[in-house]
Every structure is written in C-alpha cells, then in structure tokens.
Design an enzyme around this catalytic site. Sequence first.
Site, PDB file in Angstrom:
ATOM      1  N   TYR A 108       2.461  -6.790   2.379  1.00  0.00           N
ATOM      2  CA  TYR A 108       1.827  -5.467   2.500  1.00  0.00           C
ATOM      3  C   TYR A 108       1.732  -5.105   3.979  1.00  0.00           C
ATOM      4  CZ  TYR A 108      -1.692  -1.797   2.511  1.00  0.00           C
ATOM      5  OH  TYR A 108      -2.351  -0.613   2.714  1.00  0.00           O
ATOM      6  N   GLU A 196       2.299   3.588   4.423  1.00  0.00           N
ATOM      7  CA  GLU A 196       1.998   2.344   3.723  1.00  0.00           C
ATOM      8  C   GLU A 196       3.284   1.820   3.100  1.00  0.00           C
ATOM      9  OE1 GLU A 196      -1.722   1.187   1.198  1.00  0.00           O
ATOM     10  OE2 GLU A 196      -0.320   2.145  -0.157  1.00  0.00           O
TER      11      GLU A 196
END
Lengths: 382, 290
Positions: A108, A196
């Site tokens: 992530y 993101e």
Amino acid sequence: MKLHEYQAKNILKSFGVPVPNGKVFESKDEAGKFVDELGGSAVIKAQVHAGGRGKAGGVKLVRNAQDGADFAGSILGSKLVTVQTGPEGVPVNSVLVEELVDISRELYLSITVDGGEKSLVIIASEEGGMEIEEVAENTPEKIQQLHIDPVSGYQPYLGRQVGAFLSMDSKQTRALSALIENLVNAILENDLSLVEINPLVVTADGGLLAADTKMSTDENADFRHSKNADLRDAEQEDPLERIANEKGIQYVKLDGDVGCMVNGAGLAMATMDVIAQVGSSPANFLDVGGGGSEEQVAEAFKLIVSDPSVKKVLINVFGGILRCDVVANGVVSAYKEIDVNVPIIVRMTGTNAEEGGEILRSSGIPATVAHNLAEAAQKVAE
Amino acid sequence: MSILVDTNTRVLVQGMTGKEGGFQTERCIDFGTNVVAGVTPGRGGTTHLDRPVYDSVKQAVNEQGANVSLIFVPAAFATDAIFEAADGGVDLIVCITDGIPTLDMSKISAYLAKKNVRMIGPNCPGLTSVADKAKVGIIPGNIHKPGSVGVVSRSGTLTYEAVGQLSALGIGQSTCVGVGGDPIIGMRHKDILELFEEDDQTESVVLIGEIGGTAEQEAAEYIKEHMTKPVTAFIAGATAPPGRRMGHAGAIITGSAATAESKKQALLDAGCHISDSPGDIGITVQKMLG
C-alpha cells in the site's frame, strides 16, 4: 474532484510511474477485442468514482474475448452499488481492460495532505489490498507515515526509509524512491489532494506496478488547471447535488423529512444535529453560502421543496454577509412560483433580521417564527 | 488585554478597494478598528474610505506603521498577497479569502514559521477583540457584548450562533476567533487556546469544533495538560453522514478521530463542559460560570 482509475493511470504514466498495459472502452465488443490483443486474458474493471468495486461485482478476470465482451456488456450502462456509493449506486459508462499482472507482493502506498502537519505525507504498508483502514486501526505499527517538508521537498532518503520499512533490497528501494518522487511531481504539478496506489504490486520479476489507483484533485486549484474541466464526470454525482452545485449551493441529500436551508456549513451541520435531538430527521444538508443572492435562496428553497420526502422546512439563517432581507425575498419569490404544501419554520437573526421578518409577515406566507435555535427545533418537533 | 488584536492594532487591508473588501472594511472601521491603510497594486497614491492606498504592503508598513494585514483579495491572487504580507513586516495576517489551493497553504505555512508571522485563516470569518474595539474580519459587530469569555471556532455563522447565545444571556466576550475550515490553516484551535490561557482578560473559553481532522483532539490534549481556565465545548456534525469518500489515506491519518463522538469524548476526558445541543451553548457556559 475525483478522477476515474483510467484517468489517474494516464497521469501516473505521463510522470513515469509504471502501470499495467490497458485501455478504456465504452463498447463491449471493442473491450472484448482488446482482451484478444492482450493475449486472451485480462482483468476488466468498471470505471466509477467509488471504492469497493471488486466486492460489488464491478471487477472480473476473463480468459477470452467473448467472456470479456459479455462481462463488459453486463456492467456497461448499469449502476454499481458499493459500500462507498449509497443505495442508489453510480453509473458504469466505461470499463478499463488491463493485462494480468504476475503478483509476488501487494503493498500500500499513498500520498495526501496532513492538515495537522501542514504538509504532504507518504503512507506505506506491507499490507496492501482491501482492509487497509483496519490495519491502521488494529496494527498501526504496520503503517508508516513520513512527512515531506514543503521547503526541502522530496528527497531520496525518505524513499530509502520507505524501502527499509517494506523490507526491500537496495535495487528495489531505488526503483521505489524514483516512483515516489514521480508521484510527488505529479501531485505538485496537478494540485492533487490524493494519490493512493492500492495495491502497489511487486511483480514476479521484482518490478513495481501501480495495479489500482485512486486520485483526487484540489478544486481550489482549478483556476490554474483548465484541463480539469475535461476530466470531470458529472454523471458520477447525485443529480440533485449536481444541480445545486452548479448554482453555487452546497447540498447533500439525506434520509429524513425535515428540509433545511442554512447559511454556512458549520451552522448547517449544527442545525441537522438539533433536528435529530428533538427526534426528527433532516432531509438534507444545505449551505446557501455566504455570498448568496436572492435568486440563489429562491433556487435553494425550490430544491428543498422539490424533494418528495420533505414534510417540513426549517430555514435557519444567521445574517452576516448574507442579509436576512435577501433570504426573505428569495423565499417569498420562490413561494409564489411553486406549490408549497408543507409547513415552514423560520428562524432568522443577525443582519437585517427585522426587515426579513417583516417581508415574510407581509407576504402572507404561513410561516412559524422561532426566535432561537432551541425554539426552532421544538417547533420542528411539534 | 485581549488576544492577537487590541487597541495597539494598526490594520492594513489588502483588497480594500474591491467591493467586498470595501464593504467589510467599513464595518471594521464602524466597530472602532484602527484601519490605517489599504493596499492595491496599481492604486497607490489614491485614498479609499478616507485611508491612504499603497501599491505594496511594505510601503503601508513603513509609512503607516501597520502591524496586521486583513486580506480580501480573490483566491487566484491570495497566495501572492499572503507571501507579500509576511515579507512586508506585519505580525499577524487574517485571510478571509476562500478557495486557496491546499499545496499553496503548505508552502505558506513554512514561510510564516520562518518569518515568525501568525496567520488566521484562510476561509475564515476573522476575529474580534470586543472591549478593545478591534474587529479584523467579518464577524458582525453588533452581536457582541464585552466580557471575559474567549471563543474559538472553525467557521463563520456557527461562531455567530455561539456568540449570539452568549450575548443574549448577558455573557460578554473577550476575543472571538474563527480559525477557518480548510485542510491547512494558520493558527489552529490549540494555538488560540494557548493565547487565551495567558490572556488576563479571558476567564473562560468556548470551543466549537466540527467533524473531520484532528484539531479538536489536539486542543483536548492541550486543555488536559496545561489549561487552568474552564472550557465549554460543542462539536457540530454528529448527524452528518460519512459521505462518499474515496480512498483510505485520510482515514489512516485521522483514524476514528474525525467523528463527532470521538472529539466529544476527548474533550470530556480533558475536563471540558460539553454542550450536547448547538442550541444550548450559551446555557452550558452560564452553568459552567455558576
């Protein structure tokens, strides 16, 4: 403003961030044909402004062109309901068809603004995939946050810290650092408020790939990014909210039956709170804005009353820049244009409150007057 | 003395010759604020509202001794205006303008720290020190009563609501500050609380928060560790829906801190008196003061 995944990936690509080979389509047959071009298997993803697509059936791995065309056909033109959309869902008008990726690790990585530190922050975790917020809540040690000083800007030592945190070797760390630097450049040049990448895939041969991405722009900076207007997909927005926003009114549809018209976002939220406390429920959030005109007030009033679930209307205005007489005139002119069959409760105070009250009284509109917020809430409950 | 602005304040207004800037500046002057100059590039040498207009902040500081800048210029020019004010020698900037890009505010914050200049806003109603007759912003002057309650809040009309309730109960205010609602702002709730704690005119504080961000938790931490004066708090947005957000990064930074419930609990744990309803802010303060 939210961007679609394919738009975000185009931006990433143009800044040198590796993304899977893929293309966006509005036609199922062309989508199917491209599956063939990719070698007969692909992942097809609905392009909507919401997360949670996978669980909602908006993403599928297909093994031939026909399957690809069938799946694309089944979601194109439909509405996708995910955990982030609300029950009405969002329309799927295009699909992204991408090559399959050989995954060895899923990480992530995101960069956004941290208001507390007044700077950009890099957020990284080894736990890429779906439940990253739970990871943050339950095992915060698995999340790294590094702030980027606005004066020094991004420096490679930050990338080395992220690489070490993610247990990468030095070669991979160099690639990661370059990727982060490219992301920062994309953010600074496009005034992005969020990038993101989840997951950031480490491929079987050790390369890095942005497999899925979410991106938002800072609308305050639209004045210096004229191309942002072309990136907007208004169909992803709620129709009433879209109409309101085009008129400069901040409006959010809610589940209750008390329509509210308020000036200022903070007071609008407080008005919703006070309605809930007397056992009623707000039908909407509406901030008519500080610089609202009579026309805007009239439009706002019409918008509220056009919602069939509205059974009462509460107008709560603390006159400042927006004067109470302007509000009263706006309400009166809207009232004359449309049929209003619901009771109206008005609380006006501040600049020109007396003039506003007189305008309402002499207009003959059957409005109940409240003198303060607590009294207004009581009258809503009655 | 009150906080940030008082009888020694000499205000210059960037954007005073504009429609909104002129209208609001007149109200500041009516309240008793010492507005000494306007700054509009290209309009130097003229006068407006009986005040001299200069081409630059530096000139207004040098020739009129201005120490506070109030900014009304449009968003596209506001970043430039803030940097000019910070470089021009004022101690405090109050920026009413909304719509300033967030990344600009990040750079501005670093520059303000380097120059040791304070800023209220942007996207805020400004502040008013009531007894000292210094209104630097757009909070309507007629809602106040002079007194000893300091008010700190994020946005405009909810600040007016709290002030209105206090005045209606005969409870006067020292200084009322609206710090603004943007992701990156100058002074935050906690910074204002520090000043109230040291201010001899302020005997108690009303803190108004809203959902989102972590400013209220920061404030709660300060109150718990350092604040000796009693604080009444209200958090708006308990009934607001989570909204259709995108991505998880914001939630990772704030955790569950962004919710009204979490903010309320933090302030309660810090010993604050909580007003559960926005209609009861004044009454809660009245009870707290006994």
